[in-house]
Design a protein around this motif. Structure first.
Motif, PDB file in Angstrom:
ATOM      1  N   TYR B  19     -65.218  42.418 -53.431  1.00  0.00           N
ATOM      2  CA  TYR B  19     -64.429  42.956 -54.130  1.00  0.00           C
ATOM      3  C   TYR B  19     -65.251  44.988 -54.718  1.00  0.00           C
ATOM      4  CZ  TYR B  19     -61.483  43.306 -58.246  1.00  0.00           C
ATOM      5  OH  TYR B  19     -60.340  44.205 -58.860  1.00  0.00           O
ATOM      6  N   GLY B  20     -66.568  45.351 -54.883  1.00  0.00           N
ATOM      7  CA  GLY B  20     -66.706  45.818 -54.824  1.00  0.00           C
ATOM      8  C   GLY B  20     -66.425  47.053 -53.827  1.00  0.00           C
ATOM      9  N   LEU B  21     -66.602  46.538 -52.817  1.00  0.00           N
ATOM     10  CA  LEU B  21     -66.255  47.497 -51.739  1.00  0.00           C
ATOM     11  C   LEU B  21     -64.596  47.560 -51.293  1.00  0.00           C
ATOM     12  CD1 LEU B  21     -66.640  48.819 -49.055  1.00  0.00           C
ATOM     13  CD2 LEU B  21     -65.755  47.045 -47.227  1.00  0.00           C
ATOM     14  N   LEU B  22     -63.817  46.861 -51.715  1.00  0.00           N
ATOM     15  CA  LEU B  22     -62.595  47.381 -51.572  1.00  0.00           C
ATOM     16  C   LEU B  22     -62.072  48.699 -53.423  1.00  0.00           C
ATOM     17  CD1 LEU B  22     -61.140  43.652 -51.142  1.00  0.00           C
ATOM     18  CD2 LEU B  22     -61.706  45.029 -49.194  1.00  0.00           C
ATOM     19  N   VAL B  23     -63.132  48.183 -54.774  1.00  0.00           N
ATOM     20  CA  VAL B  23     -62.566  49.122 -55.418  1.00  0.00           C
ATOM     21  C   VAL B  23     -63.280  49.560 -55.037  1.00  0.00           C
ATOM     22  CG1 VAL B  23     -63.599  49.337 -57.708  1.00  0.00           C
ATOM     23  CG2 VAL B  23     -63.255  47.007 -57.243  1.00  0.00           C
ATOM     24  N   GLY B  24     -63.886  50.316 -53.798  1.00  0.00           N
ATOM     25  CA  GLY B  24     -64.956  52.007 -53.569  1.00  0.00           C
ATOM     26  C   GLY B  24     -63.587  52.504 -52.988  1.00  0.00           C
ATOM     27  N   VAL B  25     -63.399  51.850 -52.162  1.00  0.00           N
ATOM     28  CA  VAL B  25     -62.510  52.307 -51.157  1.00  0.00           C
ATOM     29  C   VAL B  25     -61.012  52.850 -51.943  1.00  0.00           C
ATOM     30  CG1 VAL B  25     -63.542  51.678 -49.377  1.00  0.00           C
ATOM     31  CG2 VAL B  25     -61.837  50.249 -49.963  1.00  0.00           C
ATOM     32  N   GLY B  26     -60.685  52.293 -52.835  1.00  0.00           N
ATOM     33  CA  GLY B  26     -59.467  52.000 -53.714  1.00  0.00           C
ATOM     34  C   GLY B  26     -58.263  51.505 -53.236  1.00  0.00           C
ATOM     35  N   ILE B  27     -58.619  49.710 -52.458  1.00  0.00           N
ATOM     36  CA  ILE B  27     -58.209  48.932 -52.038  1.00  0.00           C
ATOM     37  C   ILE B  27     -57.680  47.821 -52.478  1.00  0.00           C
ATOM     38  CG2 ILE B  27     -57.521  47.373 -50.613  1.00  0.00           C
ATOM     39  CD1 ILE B  27     -58.876  48.775 -48.199  1.00  0.00           C
ATOM     40  N   ALA B  28     -58.292  47.999 -53.308  1.00  0.00           N
ATOM     41  CA  ALA B  28     -58.609  47.353 -54.684  1.00  0.00           C
ATOM     42  C   ALA B  28     -58.313  47.962 -56.153  1.00  0.00           C
ATOM     43  CB  ALA B  28     -59.952  45.587 -55.588  1.00  0.00           C
ATOM     44  N   ARG B  29     -57.793  47.337 -57.364  1.00  0.00           N
ATOM     45  CA  ARG B  29     -57.617  48.330 -58.906  1.00  0.00           C
ATOM     46  C   ARG B  29     -58.663  47.806 -59.899  1.00  0.00           C
ATOM     47  NH1 ARG B  29     -52.135  51.351 -57.892  1.00  0.00           N
ATOM     48  NH2 ARG B  29     -52.759  52.417 -56.510  1.00  0.00           N
ATOM     49  N   ALA B  30     -58.999  46.642 -59.692  1.00  0.00           N
ATOM     50  CA  ALA B  30     -59.991  46.340 -60.852  1.00  0.00           C
ATOM     51  C   ALA B  30     -58.967  45.888 -61.938  1.00  0.00           C
ATOM     52  CB  ALA B  30     -61.158  47.643 -61.427  1.00  0.00           C
ATOM     53  N   ARG B  31     -57.682  45.125 -61.455  1.00  0.00           N
ATOM     54  CA  ARG B  31     -56.555  44.135 -62.048  1.00  0.00           C
ATOM     55  C   ARG B  31     -56.764  43.138 -61.653  1.00  0.00           C
ATOM     56  NH1 ARG B  31     -51.929  49.453 -61.520  1.00  0.00           N
ATOM     57  NH2 ARG B  31     -52.882  50.792 -62.142  1.00  0.00           N
ATOM     58  N   LEU B  32     -55.876  42.712 -62.533  1.00  0.00           N
ATOM     59  CA  LEU B  32     -55.764  41.010 -62.814  1.00  0.00           C
ATOM     60  C   LEU B  32     -54.660  40.926 -61.594  1.00  0.00           C
ATOM     61  CD1 LEU B  32     -55.087  39.784 -66.303  1.00  0.00           C
ATOM     62  CD2 LEU B  32     -56.927  39.149 -64.596  1.00  0.00           C
ATOM     63  N   GLY B  33     -54.170  41.958 -61.215  1.00  0.00           N
ATOM     64  CA  GLY B  33     -53.144  41.358 -60.004  1.00  0.00           C
ATOM     65  C   GLY B  33     -54.566  41.359 -58.515  1.00  0.00           C
ATOM     66  N   ASP B  34     -54.998  41.845 -58.723  1.00  0.00           N
ATOM     67  CA  ASP B  34     -56.702  42.017 -57.341  1.00  0.00           C
ATOM     68  C   ASP B  34     -57.106  40.401 -56.849  1.00  0.00           C
ATOM     69  OD1 ASP B  34     -56.345  44.300 -57.543  1.00  0.00           O
ATOM     70  OD2 ASP B  34     -58.069  44.494 -58.212  1.00  0.00           O
ATOM     71  N   TRP B  35     -56.125  39.229 -57.967  1.00  0.00           N
ATOM     72  CA  TRP B  35     -56.329  37.998 -57.250  1.00  0.00           C
ATOM     73  C   TRP B  35     -55.715  37.915 -55.845  1.00  0.00           C
ATOM     74  CZ3 TRP B  35     -52.849  34.458 -55.304  1.00  0.00           C
ATOM     75  CH2 TRP B  35     -51.346  35.074 -56.264  1.00  0.00           C
ATOM     76  N   LYS B  36     -54.984  38.855 -55.297  1.00  0.00           N
ATOM     77  CA  LYS B  36     -54.528  38.330 -53.820  1.00  0.00           C
ATOM     78  C   LYS B  36     -55.105  38.807 -52.689  1.00  0.00           C
ATOM     79  CE  LYS B  36     -49.617  39.329 -55.592  1.00  0.00           C
ATOM     80  NZ  LYS B  36     -48.647  40.404 -55.194  1.00  0.00           N
ATOM     81  N   LEU B  37     -56.475  39.852 -53.491  1.00  0.00           N
ATOM     82  CA  LEU B  37     -57.154  40.155 -52.492  1.00  0.00           C
ATOM     83  C   LEU B  37     -58.916  39.388 -52.299  1.00  0.00           C
ATOM     84  CD1 LEU B  37     -56.966  43.613 -53.274  1.00  0.00           C
ATOM     85  CD2 LEU B  37     -56.351  42.745 -51.123  1.00  0.00           C
ATOM     86  N   ALA B  38     -58.644  38.586 -53.117  1.00  0.00           N
ATOM     87  CA  ALA B  38     -59.779  37.016 -53.068  1.00  0.00           C
ATOM     88  C   ALA B  38     -60.700  37.223 -51.812  1.00  0.00           C
ATOM     89  CB  ALA B  38     -59.582  35.763 -54.066  1.00  0.00           C
TER      90      ALA B  38
END
Lengths: 138, 476
Positions: B19-38
């Motif tokens: 998740y740290g990587l996904l946030v870093g590259v901009g795919i995840a946005r550190a929001r609740l909606g990111d659960w789809k990226l688990a």
């Protein structure tokens, strides 16, 4: 192209549905099955009995080395002949596996300890198929 | 119970790192909606810790629970910090399709959930994996890394005493991590770990594809793969062949997204997945190299000189080079004794052995097209991609080229092999060849959806089912 996509999805779904019942049965079998503890499930093994492996692990100190000799008394199946040494290696890490001549402990699988040709102490039965001896060296 | 708690903690660590990587590259946005990226977070975390951990092992770094936690925390923090210099990727979810199409999507999703539940339940209650190669090679290697905290922990180096010392260390490291976090040698947890990676893969594919493609195309296709007996049977075995397929498939998905959107984030994930495949098993090196080359060719065709940023991808399979150095340093063979690459330089010898290639190719083709193994994964993929070719020529040709080249490469190993051909094919061809339907079956809904989107754009209509092509502010 929309028609292709719809056709692709419908056929994919139809194929997937042919497998729903086997999966459902598998899930149900798990639900109604008897749960075994992790330690019991860890010892699930076909070639050497779990009690034999566990007894060897209890007998040989963690820092000691061990070897394995597989004999033919009684005759040993070819698959078991290949599998038995590996099975003990799989179970007995971090104990170091060595040639019987260099090991402190030797497991004799379908092999009378007397045929080892070295002096030993502490002969212990691990199971019906195997004994273990501690080698004494001058 | 404590073993399971540690095991769950390990999964959480993988997820947090990814998740740290996904946030870093901009795919995840550190929001609740990111659960789809688990699922994607777990798979990416496994790849990230696996690649860095493997390189650390080669350098002689000792890895135990504490050092793994520190490694994961530092990696996750460093990756997440990149958030401050990268832009979040725009998300434009597909519009709501017609109701009956939604029903198709829900049905596919339900079957995926059923398959994932059955796999996890079966792995949770099942015993240790009794596949010969698992207990004879992969699990003991994992034990060595666990007990000695590295590859050189004892004399003689025990890692090299097991079969195929030339195989890279990422998969044994994965097993060692499971043992370390569960607090002991628990081989019954290894199938559960593999099943979790399989479920994470399905969730990753769903998350990546549905960014651009509606669920009614994505979920039925993934459902067919998830329940195909050829996939299902290997969901719970600790053999790494299917894991290589997961990594290559995610690399292909991200690679196609990169070709379409030209965002650096996709390039980074493609690179990581290819490197993880290369360090998991030697077959992964070949498959990753072919895919990296194909993506580079496609990028150059599509985008000219700007596509050359894809050269970076060739470095991913090169992650195997430090391993070759480690092997040479320990005077160990760099390739398998089962085959001989030198034969490729002797055409006469190859011609004399052509029957081996025919036997292997015929067996693999029959296996790949058997309904009782892969349902209709490959015929449907071939048909759908052929019909979409006019709308998305380059990516589809690239994927097709990867499939053909990989098939030839995998069959070619049997051609130059030393083992008796019937035994060799019978014991390995099926699991090695399984990568092809998994990758092609996974990439097809994405390509089909993109082709549909292109067709709609070209027709000047907005069907609202997918986002438009890349914009002018592309990063790469």
């Amino acid at each position: 192209l929309t028609g292709v996509a719809v056709g692709f999805s419908v056929v994919s779904l139809a194929c997937a549905m042919t497998r729903v019942m086997p999966l459902w049965d598998s899930l149900n079998a798990t639900r109604h099955g008897e749960y075994e503890s992790l330690s019991v499930r860890d010892t699930n093994f076909p070639y050497v009995s779990p009690s034999c492996l566990l007894a060897a692990a209890r007998t040989i100190p963690v820092t000691a080395s061990y070897g394995i000799v597989v004999g033919d008394v009684p005759p040993t199946d070819d698959v078991v002949r290949r599998a038995a040494p590996r099975a003990f290696q799989y179970w007995l890490l971090p104990r170091l596996y060595a040639l019987p001549q260099a090991a402190t402990w030797v497991i004799t699988y379908h092999e009378p300890s007397e045929l080892l040709g070295v002096s030993y102490t502490n002969e212990t039965a691990l199971c019906a198929d195997a004994n273990i001896v501690r080698i004494t060296r001058p | 119970v404590s073993a399971y708690l540690g095991f769950v903690g390990y999964q959480a660590l993988l997820g947090a790192t990814g998740y740290g990587l996904l946030v870093g590259v901009g795919i995840a946005r550190a929001r609740l909606g990111d659960w789809k990226l688990a699922g994607l977070a777990v798979l990416v975390g496994w790849a990230l810790i696996g690649v860095i951990g493997s390189l650390a092992l080669m350098l002689g770094v000792r890895l135990d629970v504490n050092s793994l936690i520190v490694l994961a925390a530092v990696t996750a923090a460093a990756c997440a910090a990149c958030k401050f210099v990268t832009e979040p990727l725009p998300i434009s979810p597909p519009a709501r399709p017609l109701f009956w199409l939604r029903i198709i999507g829900w049905a596919g999703g339900a079957i995926i959930v059923l398959a994932a539940s059955a796999a996890l339940a079966s792995a949770f209650t099942g015993g240790a994996d009794i596949e010969w190669d698992v207990w004879g090679m992969w699990a003991p290697k994992a034990e060595v890394v666990y007990y000695f905290h590295g590859l050189d922990g004892a004399v003689p180096a025990p890692y090299a005493t097991y079969a195929h010392p030339e195989y890279p260390p990422l998969w044994p490291l994965t097993g060692a991590e499971v043992f370390a976090f569960s607090g002991g040698f628990h081989p019954a947890l290894l199938p559960l770990q593999q099943a979790l990676l399989g479920v994470a893969f399905l969730a990753s594919a769903a998350a990546l594809i549905t960014r651009r493609v509606p669920g009614w195309i994505c979920f039925p296709a993934l459902a067919m793969i998830a329940v195909a007996p050829g996939f299902w049977a290997r969901l719970q075995t600790f053999l790494p062949d299917q894991t290589v397929a997961y990594a290559i498939a995610v690399a292909a998905l991200c690679g196609v997204l990169w070709l379409d959107e030209r965002r650096g984030a996709w390039l980074a994930l493609t690179w990581l997945s290819l490197a993880a495949a290369a360090l998991t098993k030697l077959e992964g090196v070949t498959l990753a190299l072919v895919l990296a080359t194909a993506l580079l060719a496609a990028a150059t065709l599509q985008h000219g000189r700007r596509g050359l940023s894809g050269l970076y991808l060739l470095l991913a399979p090169a992650a195997i080079i430090p391993w070759r150095v480690w092997l040479a340093h320990h005077e160990l063979p760099g390739s398998s004794p089962d085959y001989d690459w030198g034969r490729l330089l002797h055409p006469l010898s190859l011609a004399n052995r052509i029957e081996r290639l025919q036997i292997a190719a015929q067996h693999m083709i029959e296996f790949l097209f058997r309904f009782d193994q892969w349902l209709l994964v490959l015929p449907l993929a071939a048909l759908a991609l052929a019909l979409s070719l006019r709308r998305l020529a380059v990516p589809i040709l690239v994927v097709g080229a990867w499939g053909v080249a990989s098939f030839i490469g995998l069959a070619g190993v049997y051609w130059i092999g030393r083992l008796e051909i019937d035994y060799y094919v019978r014991t390995s061809a099926d699991r090695v060849a399984s990568t092809l339907p998994i990758v092609l079956g996974t990439i097809t809904p994405l390509l089909l959806g993109l082709a549909l989107s292109n067709a709609a754009t070209k027709a000047g209509t907005d069907v609202g089912e997918a986002r438009g092509p890349a914009t002018a502010d592309d990063e790469l």
